[in-house]
Design a protein around this motif. Structure first.
Motif, PDB file in Angstrom:
ATOM      1  N   VAL A   8      28.772  40.884  43.603  1.00  0.00           N
ATOM      2  CA  VAL A   8      30.047  41.599  43.715  1.00  0.00           C
ATOM      3  C   VAL A   8      30.765  41.116  44.970  1.00  0.00           C
ATOM      4  O   VAL A   8      30.182  41.077  46.062  1.00  0.00           O
ATOM      5  CB  VAL A   8      29.830  43.130  43.743  1.00  0.00           C
ATOM      6  CG1 VAL A   8      31.139  43.862  44.028  1.00  0.00           C
ATOM      7  CG2 VAL A   8      29.250  43.606  42.420  1.00  0.00           C
ATOM      8  N   ARG A  22      47.770  32.070  48.467  1.00  0.00           N
ATOM      9  CA  ARG A  22      47.432  32.447  47.093  1.00  0.00           C
ATOM     10  C   ARG A  22      48.691  32.887  46.350  1.00  0.00           C
ATOM     11  O   ARG A  22      48.865  32.588  45.169  1.00  0.00           O
ATOM     12  CB  ARG A  22      46.384  33.572  47.096  1.00  0.00           C
ATOM     13  CG  ARG A  22      45.962  33.914  45.681  1.00  0.00           C
ATOM     14  CD  ARG A  22      44.900  34.955  45.585  1.00  0.00           C
ATOM     15  NE  ARG A  22      44.463  35.137  44.228  1.00  0.00           N
ATOM     16  CZ  ARG A  22      43.900  36.238  43.769  1.00  0.00           C
ATOM     17  NH1 ARG A  22      43.650  37.240  44.589  1.00  0.00           N
ATOM     18  NH2 ARG A  22      43.537  36.342  42.510  1.00  0.00           N
ATOM     19  N   GLY A  46      39.371  46.089  38.576  1.00  0.00           N
ATOM     20  CA  GLY A  46      38.742  45.244  39.600  1.00  0.00           C
ATOM     21  C   GLY A  46      39.846  44.741  40.520  1.00  0.00           C
ATOM     22  O   GLY A  46      39.962  43.544  40.789  1.00  0.00           O
ATOM     23  N   CYS A  47      40.642  45.684  40.990  1.00  0.00           N
ATOM     24  CA  CYS A  47      41.898  45.347  41.701  1.00  0.00           C
ATOM     25  C   CYS A  47      41.670  44.693  43.054  1.00  0.00           C
ATOM     26  O   CYS A  47      42.581  44.066  43.597  1.00  0.00           O
ATOM     27  CB  CYS A  47      42.752  46.597  41.868  1.00  0.00           C
ATOM     28  SG  CYS A  47      41.963  47.896  42.856  1.00  0.00           S
ATOM     29  N   CYS A  97      35.502  53.341  39.917  1.00  0.00           N
ATOM     30  CA  CYS A  97      34.676  53.388  38.706  1.00  0.00           C
ATOM     31  C   CYS A  97      33.211  53.145  39.062  1.00  0.00           C
ATOM     32  O   CYS A  97      32.882  52.823  40.201  1.00  0.00           O
ATOM     33  CB  CYS A  97      35.143  52.328  37.709  1.00  0.00           C
ATOM     34  SG  CYS A  97      34.931  50.652  38.313  1.00  0.00           S
ATOM     35  N   MET A 116      37.237  39.121  37.720  1.00  0.00           N
ATOM     36  CA  MET A 116      36.300  40.231  37.888  1.00  0.00           C
ATOM     37  C   MET A 116      35.226  40.337  36.804  1.00  0.00           C
ATOM     38  O   MET A 116      34.139  40.844  37.080  1.00  0.00           O
ATOM     39  CB  MET A 116      37.022  41.568  38.092  1.00  0.00           C
ATOM     40  CG  MET A 116      37.817  42.155  36.948  1.00  0.00           C
ATOM     41  SD  MET A 116      36.843  43.051  35.734  1.00  0.00           S
ATOM     42  CE  MET A 116      36.100  44.327  36.708  1.00  0.00           C
ATOM     43  N   GLU A 119      31.600  39.583  37.364  1.00  0.00           N
ATOM     44  CA  GLU A 119      30.846  40.463  38.265  1.00  0.00           C
ATOM     45  C   GLU A 119      30.314  41.716  37.550  1.00  0.00           C
ATOM     46  O   GLU A 119      29.571  42.501  38.135  1.00  0.00           O
ATOM     47  CB  GLU A 119      31.738  40.895  39.444  1.00  0.00           C
ATOM     48  CG  GLU A 119      32.175  39.721  40.304  1.00  0.00           C
ATOM     49  CD  GLU A 119      32.924  40.133  41.573  1.00  0.00           C
ATOM     50  OE1 GLU A 119      32.978  41.324  41.899  1.00  0.00           O
ATOM     51  OE2 GLU A 119      33.452  39.219  42.242  1.00  0.00           O
TER      52      GLU A 119
END
Ligand SMILES: C[S@@+](CC[C@H](N)C(=O)[O-])C[C@H]1O[C@@H](n2cnc3c(N)ncnc32)[C@H](O)[C@@H]1O
Length: 187
Positions: A8, A22, A46-47, A97, A116, A119
């Motif tokens: 993770v 980015r 998965g922000c 979550c 994400m 992971e």
């Protein structure tokens, strides 16, 4: 289910996910424009530190909502700090979550899964839950990184999504990435 322990992304390296360079290479607005409209309810799953969440909030406008979800409270705190005192505070709902449970009953028009899915330990259970959250006719944009996720590993992820009832079409070109757009099969 996966047997190996998925890594993770640590909160300590979140800054790398939120850099100007980015933004230049993977511009959120350009990537998401075909999928997000004003008034939509959208989910940034998965922000991380919210690199996409803020642009998503801009794109859905005042009448829309963003649900920014992450496993790690430290990532959600970064988003919280960024939107504090801005117009986006009301528009973005933060949700922590579990590793194998999203735990949301709300229905959304669009789900972003950016870097994400690799992971997530139990991808079948994950996609099954995404299916219950996504409205019929809604779309999921899945983007996975180049080195962590091989071509065959990506195909395996797409297969798992298909097994629980998602169709797939080739996604947009995103620099350094593998992409796929998923939708619920017609009932
Ligand atoms: C590489 S980061 C990407 C963050 C963000 N999507 C971006 O592109 O900037 C992966 C994120 O997914 C989150 N994550 C990992 N496993 C998850 C899970 N099972 N459910 C929800 N979030 C998860 C991590 O905490 C981390 O914030």
């Amino acid at each position: 289910m996966s047997s190996k322990k998925e890594h993770v992304c640590p909160v300590e390296i979140a800054g790398h996910l939120d850099s100007r360079i980015r933004r230049w290479l993977q511009n959120p607005e350009k990537i998401l424009r075909p999928y997000i409209e004003e008034g939509m309810t959208v989910m940034d799953m998965g922000c991380g530190p919210g690199f996409f969440s803020i642009d998503m909030a801009q794109m859905v406008g005042k009448s829309g909502r963003v649900i920014a979800v992450d496993l790690q409270e430290g990532m959600l705190q970064k988003v919280r700090d960024k939107i504090k005192g801005t117009e986006f505070e009301k528009r973005i709902t933060l949700h922590q979550c579990g590793k194998n449970k999203i735990g949301l009953s709300e229905q959304v028009d669009f789900v972003l899964l950016f870097y994400m899915v690799h992971e997530v330990p139990n991808k079948e259970a994950f996609f099954s839950e995404i299916k219950t959250i996504l409205k019929q006719g809604g779309q999921v944009l899945m983007v996975e990184p180049p080195f962590h996720v091989s071509k065959s590993a990506f195909q395996e992820i797409v297969r798992k999504a298909g097994d629980v009832g998602f169709t797939n079409v080739k996604g947009p070109n995103v620099l350094f990435s593998k992409t796929m757009v998923l939708a619920k099969k017609e009932k």
